[in-house]
Write a protein that holds these residues in place. Sequence first.
Motif, PDB file in Angstrom:
ATOM      1  N   PRO A   1      59.460  39.895  40.168  1.00 50.63           N
ATOM      2  CA  PRO A   1      60.221  38.681  39.846  1.00 50.63           C
ATOM      3  C   PRO A   1      61.190  38.234  40.931  1.00 50.63           C
ATOM      4  O   PRO A   1      61.361  37.033  41.155  1.00 50.63           O
ATOM      5  N   GLU A   2      61.833  39.179  41.617  1.00 49.78           N
ATOM      6  CA  GLU A   2      62.810  38.774  42.636  1.00 49.78           C
ATOM      7  C   GLU A   2      62.161  38.097  43.836  1.00 49.78           C
ATOM      8  O   GLU A   2      62.842  37.492  44.670  1.00 49.78           O
ATOM      9  N   PHE A   3      60.831  38.159  43.913  1.00 49.05           N
ATOM     10  CA  PHE A   3      60.108  37.505  45.014  1.00 49.05           C
ATOM     11  C   PHE A   3      59.108  36.469  44.499  1.00 49.05           C
ATOM     12  O   PHE A   3      58.052  36.249  45.081  1.00 49.05           O
ATOM     13  N   GLY A   4      59.442  35.836  43.384  1.00 53.23           N
ATOM     14  CA  GLY A   4      58.660  34.697  42.914  1.00 53.23           C
ATOM     15  C   GLY A   4      57.438  35.019  42.095  1.00 53.23           C
ATOM     16  O   GLY A   4      56.538  34.187  41.969  1.00 53.23           O
ATOM     17  N   GLY A   5      57.377  36.203  41.505  1.00 52.21           N
ATOM     18  CA  GLY A   5      56.199  36.576  40.723  1.00 52.21           C
ATOM     19  C   GLY A   5      56.545  37.228  39.411  1.00 52.21           C
ATOM     20  O   GLY A   5      57.667  37.126  38.912  1.00 52.21           O
ATOM     21  N   ARG A   6      55.562  37.912  38.860  1.00 49.61           N
ATOM     22  CA  ARG A   6      55.753  38.607  37.580  1.00 49.61           C
ATOM     23  C   ARG A   6      54.850  39.830  37.476  1.00 49.61           C
ATOM     24  O   ARG A   6      54.359  40.176  36.409  1.00 49.61           O
ATOM     25  N   ASN A   7      54.604  40.480  38.635  1.00 47.44           N
ATOM     26  CA  ASN A   7      53.812  41.724  38.686  1.00 47.44           C
ATOM     27  C   ASN A   7      52.442  41.560  38.026  1.00 47.44           C
ATOM     28  O   ASN A   7      51.990  42.411  37.246  1.00 47.44           O
ATOM     29  N   ALA A   8      51.780  40.458  38.347  1.00 49.25           N
ATOM     30  CA  ALA A   8      50.498  40.142  37.713  1.00 49.25           C
ATOM     31  C   ALA A   8      49.375  41.035  38.233  1.00 49.25           C
ATOM     32  O   ALA A   8      49.380  41.463  39.385  1.00 49.25           O
ATOM     33  N   SER A   9      48.396  41.256  37.373  1.00 50.51           N
ATOM     34  CA  SER A   9      47.199  42.009  37.754  1.00 50.51           C
ATOM     35  C   SER A   9      46.274  41.127  38.592  1.00 50.51           C
ATOM     36  O   SER A   9      46.473  39.917  38.727  1.00 50.51           O
ATOM     37  N   VAL A  10      45.213  41.739  39.138  1.00 51.01           N
ATOM     38  CA  VAL A  10      44.235  40.991  39.934  1.00 51.01           C
ATOM     39  C   VAL A  10      43.592  39.885  39.100  1.00 51.01           C
ATOM     40  O   VAL A  10      43.425  38.746  39.565  1.00 51.01           O
ATOM     41  N   LEU A  11      43.237  40.188  37.849  1.00 56.15           N
ATOM     42  CA  LEU A  11      42.593  39.187  37.005  1.00 56.15           C
ATOM     43  C   LEU A  11      43.564  38.065  36.647  1.00 56.15           C
ATOM     44  O   LEU A  11      43.167  36.895  36.543  1.00 56.15           O
ATOM     45  N   GLN A  12      44.821  38.398  36.461  1.00 57.59           N
ATOM     46  CA  GLN A  12      45.816  37.356  36.196  1.00 57.59           C
ATOM     47  C   GLN A  12      46.012  36.468  37.424  1.00 57.59           C
ATOM     48  O   GLN A  12      46.174  35.247  37.301  1.00 57.59           O
ATOM     49  N   GLN A  13      45.963  37.060  38.604  1.00 62.78           N
ATOM     50  CA  GLN A  13      46.044  36.259  39.831  1.00 62.78           C
ATOM     51  C   GLN A  13      44.861  35.286  39.919  1.00 62.78           C
ATOM     52  O   GLN A  13      45.025  34.137  40.341  1.00 62.78           O
ATOM     53  N   TYR A  14      43.708  35.748  39.497  1.00 58.97           N
ATOM     54  CA  TYR A  14      42.507  34.905  39.549  1.00 58.97           C
ATOM     55  C   TYR A  14      42.655  33.687  38.631  1.00 58.97           C
ATOM     56  O   TYR A  14      42.390  32.558  39.040  1.00 58.97           O
ATOM     57  N   VAL A  15      43.083  33.896  37.389  1.00 54.19           N
ATOM     58  CA  VAL A  15      43.183  32.760  36.475  1.00 54.19           C
ATOM     59  C   VAL A  15      44.320  31.832  36.888  1.00 54.19           C
ATOM     60  O   VAL A  15      44.277  30.622  36.639  1.00 54.19           O
ATOM     61  N   HIS A  16      45.346  32.387  37.543  1.00 56.57           N
ATOM     62  CA  HIS A  16      46.422  31.553  38.097  1.00 56.57           C
ATOM     63  C   HIS A  16      45.833  30.564  39.109  1.00 56.57           C
ATOM     64  O   HIS A  16      46.112  29.353  39.062  1.00 56.57           O
ATOM     65  N   LEU A  17      44.998  31.056  40.019  1.00 53.71           N
ATOM     66  CA  LEU A  17      44.363  30.183  41.009  1.00 53.71           C
ATOM     67  C   LEU A  17      43.384  29.215  40.348  1.00 53.71           C
ATOM     68  O   LEU A  17      43.254  28.064  40.768  1.00 53.71           O
ATOM     69  N   GLU A  18      42.702  29.676  39.310  1.00 57.51           N
ATOM     70  CA  GLU A  18      41.785  28.795  38.583  1.00 57.51           C
ATOM     71  C   GLU A  18      42.508  27.600  37.986  1.00 57.51           C
ATOM     72  O   GLU A  18      42.023  26.462  38.062  1.00 57.51           O
ATOM     73  N   GLU A  19      43.642  27.833  37.386  1.00 57.61           N
ATOM     74  CA  GLU A  19      44.385  26.733  36.761  1.00 57.61           C
ATOM     75  C   GLU A  19      44.913  25.757  37.805  1.00 57.61           C
ATOM     76  O   GLU A  19      44.915  24.541  37.581  1.00 57.61           O
ATOM     77  N   LEU A  20      45.357  26.267  38.955  1.00 53.66           N
ATOM     78  CA  LEU A  20      45.763  25.386  40.040  1.00 53.66           C
ATOM     79  C   LEU A  20      44.580  24.551  40.521  1.00 53.66           C
ATOM     80  O   LEU A  20      44.692  23.347  40.768  1.00 53.66           O
ATOM     81  N   SER A  21      43.426  25.204  40.643  1.00 56.39           N
ATOM     82  CA  SER A  21      42.231  24.521  41.132  1.00 56.39           C
ATOM     83  C   SER A  21      41.781  23.421  40.173  1.00 56.39           C
ATOM     84  O   SER A  21      41.374  22.335  40.608  1.00 56.39           O
ATOM     85  N   LYS A  22      41.854  23.679  38.882  1.00 57.84           N
ATOM     86  CA  LYS A  22      41.444  22.672  37.900  1.00 57.84           C
ATOM     87  C   LYS A  22      42.231  21.375  38.069  1.00 57.84           C
ATOM     88  O   LYS A  22      41.706  20.291  37.847  1.00 57.84           O
ATOM     89  N   ARG A  23      43.481  21.517  38.452  1.00 56.94           N
ATOM     90  CA  ARG A  23      44.362  20.347  38.567  1.00 56.94           C
ATOM     91  C   ARG A  23      44.433  19.806  39.992  1.00 56.94           C
ATOM     92  O   ARG A  23      45.159  18.875  40.262  1.00 56.94           O
ATOM     93  N   ARG A  24      43.674  20.423  40.890  1.00 58.75           N
ATOM     94  CA  ARG A  24      43.647  20.015  42.294  1.00 58.75           C
ATOM     95  C   ARG A  24      45.063  19.999  42.893  1.00 58.75           C
ATOM     96  O   ARG A  24      45.492  19.023  43.484  1.00 58.75           O
TER      97      ARG A  24
END
Length: 389
Positions: free
Chosen positions: A61-84
């Motif tokens: 959290p102190e560096f802009g995150g929330r200790n996400a797993s690899v799969l959570q990182q993937y869906v994070h990028l997916e949601e960004l991609s959906k919205r271009r």
Amino acid sequence: MQLSFGPEVEAFRAEFAAFLDANLPEAPEERSKSSADVPEWARRWQRLLFDNGWLLPANPPEFGGRNASVLQQYVHLEELSKRRIYHSFNPQGVGIIAASLLSFGTEEQKHRWAVPILRAELTASLGMSEPGAGSDLAGLRTRAVREGDEYVVDGQKVWTSGAHDADVLLTFVRTDPTAPKHKGISVLLIPTDTPGVTRRPFPSICAPDDLDFNEVYFEGVRVPAANRIGPENGGWTVANGSLGHERNLLWLSHADRLADLVRDFTPHTGHDRDAYATSVMDLHALKLLGSAALARAARGEPDVAALSVLKVMGSEAVQAGTEQALSSMGADGLIHPALSAPPGAHTIGHFASGWFERYTRTFAHTIAGGTSEIQRTIIAQRVLGLPRS
């Protein structure tokens, strides 16, 4: 093929999607095409992501995150991609330079440099390539000589994206010319306002109005030794870690470009159905192989060679498919108007372009993140077991 994730990952996706829906900024109609030219509204957007843990979710959290797993990182990028949309207008600074500082920097360096970069208070650029040492980092000749508590740097970098607007450069230098090429390299963080630093932007053939590339000259530049990242002569390890941050999910960006290509080519399939079908098959193959690599990474089984396969396949499939689309339309492909984004896309940071410009830009994709030639060498050695010679 339909990917499915467990309830924890889907809950993570839903939370991020709700955040995006509630907070997407309204980008002005007139905005720069340069990724290095960061408007104030984009800085506010990046800062909002950082403050809510959505900038780089794998970070603490102190560096802009929330200790996400690899799969959570993937869906994070997916949601960004959906919205271009992009999470940052300084992708090198956030994805490579700040990440390298967090991996190899001291606690003081992390808070002095990495946090301001992540919060869009500083813009950073990567000084690796040199004339005669583009893909061969070990061949660099920019030299840093230790004098007391400082290094004196002399040399040149080139193809340095965004350097003319950067506040700091993560610069790879040679500190021991007598050591084997891989073992005499160090990394310095150099503020661009340091006396002796000269930046000269220049255009590329595919975007003459987009002055993103730079030559950077260092003439007697004095850099505090406290700005060294990692141990002296330990820069090769930092380099591998820096590029590793860039490559882990790089295949997903190529899948996005292929999906865009398939979508935009669809109204023109009468020109060349075979080319269209090939791009569709390449897209599904890339997503299948990428998903398998993702599953291995989620199990703690990283596969560097698989990432090389995905890099070559994805970047070259985009290039071949775009060339076929351009070629199949003949002269119409040269005068095609700017291609529109899909319905509902927010398009922050994405700039639609005609077929010819899209084709010329594909050559950058086969170079950035590791050239196809270098990736094939990795595949030959690590997958096929071929000798170095």
